[in-house]
Write a protein that holds these residues in place. Structure first.
Motif, PDB file in Angstrom:
ATOM      1  N   ARG A  34       5.394   7.364 -10.525  1.00 37.74           N
ATOM      2  CA  ARG A  34       5.404   5.891 -10.440  1.00 37.74           C
ATOM      3  C   ARG A  34       3.971   5.390 -10.439  1.00 37.74           C
ATOM      4  O   ARG A  34       3.086   6.041  -9.885  1.00 37.74           O
ATOM      5  CB  ARG A  34       6.093   5.499  -9.131  1.00 37.74           C
ATOM      6  CG  ARG A  34       6.068   4.013  -8.798  1.00 37.74           C
ATOM      7  CD  ARG A  34       7.000   3.749  -7.623  1.00 37.74           C
ATOM      8  NE  ARG A  34       6.678   4.567  -6.479  1.00 37.74           N
ATOM      9  CZ  ARG A  34       6.226   4.103  -5.313  1.00 37.74           C
ATOM     10  NH1 ARG A  34       6.068   2.816  -5.128  1.00 37.74           N
ATOM     11  NH2 ARG A  34       5.955   4.930  -4.335  1.00 37.74           N
ATOM     12  N   ILE A  38      -1.813  -3.892  -7.824  1.00 33.75           N
ATOM     13  CA  ILE A  38      -1.852  -5.045  -6.918  1.00 33.75           C
ATOM     14  C   ILE A  38      -3.037  -5.906  -7.344  1.00 33.75           C
ATOM     15  O   ILE A  38      -4.140  -5.384  -7.524  1.00 33.75           O
ATOM     16  CB  ILE A  38      -2.033  -4.551  -5.465  1.00 33.75           C
ATOM     17  CG1 ILE A  38      -0.838  -3.686  -5.043  1.00 33.75           C
ATOM     18  CG2 ILE A  38      -2.234  -5.712  -4.506  1.00 33.75           C
ATOM     19  CD1 ILE A  38      -1.032  -2.966  -3.712  1.00 33.75           C
ATOM     20  N   ARG A  47      -2.884  -5.968   3.142  1.00 32.46           N
ATOM     21  CA  ARG A  47      -1.653  -5.359   2.624  1.00 32.46           C
ATOM     22  C   ARG A  47      -1.531  -3.943   3.156  1.00 32.46           C
ATOM     23  O   ARG A  47      -2.440  -3.433   3.794  1.00 32.46           O
ATOM     24  CB  ARG A  47      -1.670  -5.343   1.090  1.00 32.46           C
ATOM     25  CG  ARG A  47      -1.759  -6.735   0.489  1.00 32.46           C
ATOM     26  CD  ARG A  47      -1.400  -6.678  -0.969  1.00 32.46           C
ATOM     27  NE  ARG A  47      -0.047  -6.190  -1.178  1.00 32.46           N
ATOM     28  CZ  ARG A  47       0.877  -6.839  -1.860  1.00 32.46           C
ATOM     29  NH1 ARG A  47       0.622  -7.997  -2.391  1.00 32.46           N
ATOM     30  NH2 ARG A  47       2.078  -6.300  -2.036  1.00 32.46           N
ATOM     31  N   HIS A  50       1.254   0.444   6.663  1.00 28.19           N
ATOM     32  CA  HIS A  50       2.379   1.368   6.786  1.00 28.19           C
ATOM     33  C   HIS A  50       1.890   2.780   6.481  1.00 28.19           C
ATOM     34  O   HIS A  50       0.739   2.971   6.058  1.00 28.19           O
ATOM     35  CB  HIS A  50       3.515   0.971   5.826  1.00 28.19           C
ATOM     36  CG  HIS A  50       3.141   1.048   4.385  1.00 28.19           C
ATOM     37  ND1 HIS A  50       2.935  -0.067   3.601  1.00 28.19           N
ATOM     38  CD2 HIS A  50       2.914   2.112   3.575  1.00 28.19           C
ATOM     39  CE1 HIS A  50       2.613   0.304   2.380  1.00 28.19           C
ATOM     40  NE2 HIS A  50       2.584   1.626   2.343  1.00 28.19           N
ATOM     41  N   MET A  98      -5.045  -2.288   3.424  1.00 28.70           N
ATOM     42  CA  MET A  98      -5.956  -2.714   2.362  1.00 28.70           C
ATOM     43  C   MET A  98      -6.381  -4.149   2.654  1.00 28.70           C
ATOM     44  O   MET A  98      -5.526  -5.019   2.861  1.00 28.70           O
ATOM     45  CB  MET A  98      -5.253  -2.664   1.001  1.00 28.70           C
ATOM     46  CG  MET A  98      -4.898  -1.264   0.534  1.00 28.70           C
ATOM     47  SD  MET A  98      -3.245  -0.827   1.015  1.00 28.70           S
ATOM     48  CE  MET A  98      -2.342  -1.197  -0.472  1.00 28.70           C
ATOM     49  N   ARG A 122       6.832   1.536   8.900  1.00 31.82           N
ATOM     50  CA  ARG A 122       6.128   0.246   8.928  1.00 31.82           C
ATOM     51  C   ARG A 122       5.749  -0.193  10.338  1.00 31.82           C
ATOM     52  O   ARG A 122       5.010  -1.152  10.511  1.00 31.82           O
ATOM     53  CB  ARG A 122       6.979  -0.839   8.275  1.00 31.82           C
ATOM     54  CG  ARG A 122       7.191  -0.613   6.776  1.00 31.82           C
ATOM     55  CD  ARG A 122       7.848  -1.825   6.145  1.00 31.82           C
ATOM     56  NE  ARG A 122       8.159  -1.614   4.736  1.00 31.82           N
ATOM     57  CZ  ARG A 122       7.307  -1.853   3.744  1.00 31.82           C
ATOM     58  NH1 ARG A 122       6.109  -2.309   4.004  1.00 31.82           N
ATOM     59  NH2 ARG A 122       7.673  -1.632   2.493  1.00 31.82           N
TER      60      ARG A 122
END
Ligand code: TYD
Length: 143
Positions: A34, A38, A47, A50, A98, A122
């Motif tokens: 994948r 962003i 961001r 997690h 981030m 999370r």
């Protein structure tokens, strides 16, 4: 830092410009399933926040710059990604945040697995508990 490394990506340069190929297992240490990117993130936004149970990822600021906090219950550091030739490998059980995205930042993420919400942790307290167990087992396995 365990499960984190900053990688210098090899640039192929000629008179026409620069290029960086990423291929498993040559430059990538995991097979790719994948990618996502962003961008258009306000500078005051954070961001991530997690961890993942299993995922391997390589983060590259293909344009602009961004800071990445990587953290375990034992250590933490902030890595600035400010070049398409810098990759930040983040393995399992690393808390990441981030922040400080530049206006032009495009953060490319290569991931070893398809998107799976069940792989996310999370909640930081839950992460801390799981990570303590994970790193204790890692230590035992490496003895
Ligand atoms: P999220 O993981 O919260 O983003 P970040 O880690 O950058 O803060 O993901 C935001 C939304 O996008 C969430 O609803 C899940 C979805 N998403 C996908 O559908 N596929 C993906 O590969 C990713 C990373 C997220």
């Amino acid at each position: 830092m365990t499960n984190v490394s900053l990688v210098d990506l090899k640039v192929i340069e000629d008179a026409r410009g620069k290029m960086i190929p990423l291929e498993y297992p040559k430059q990538l240490n995991f097979p790719l399933n994948r990618i996502y990117y962003i961008y258009d993130v306000d500078n005051n936004q954070t961001r991530g926040c997690h961890s993942h149970n299993k995922l391997d990822q390589l983060l590259i600021a293909v344009k602009g710059e961004v800071n990445i906090l990587v953290k375990t219950p034992f250590e933490e550091k902030i890595v600035k990604l400010d070049s398409p030739s810098k990759g930040l490998y983040i393995g399992p059980m690393i808390w990441r945040e981030m922040f400080d995205f530049s206006e032009d930042c495009v953060l490319l993420v290569l991931a070893s697995e398809l998107y799976d919400e069940k792989d996310y942790i999370r909640d930081y307290r839950e992460y801390e508990q799981k990570a303590l167990e994970y790193f204790r087992n890692e230590e035992t396995n490496n003895d």
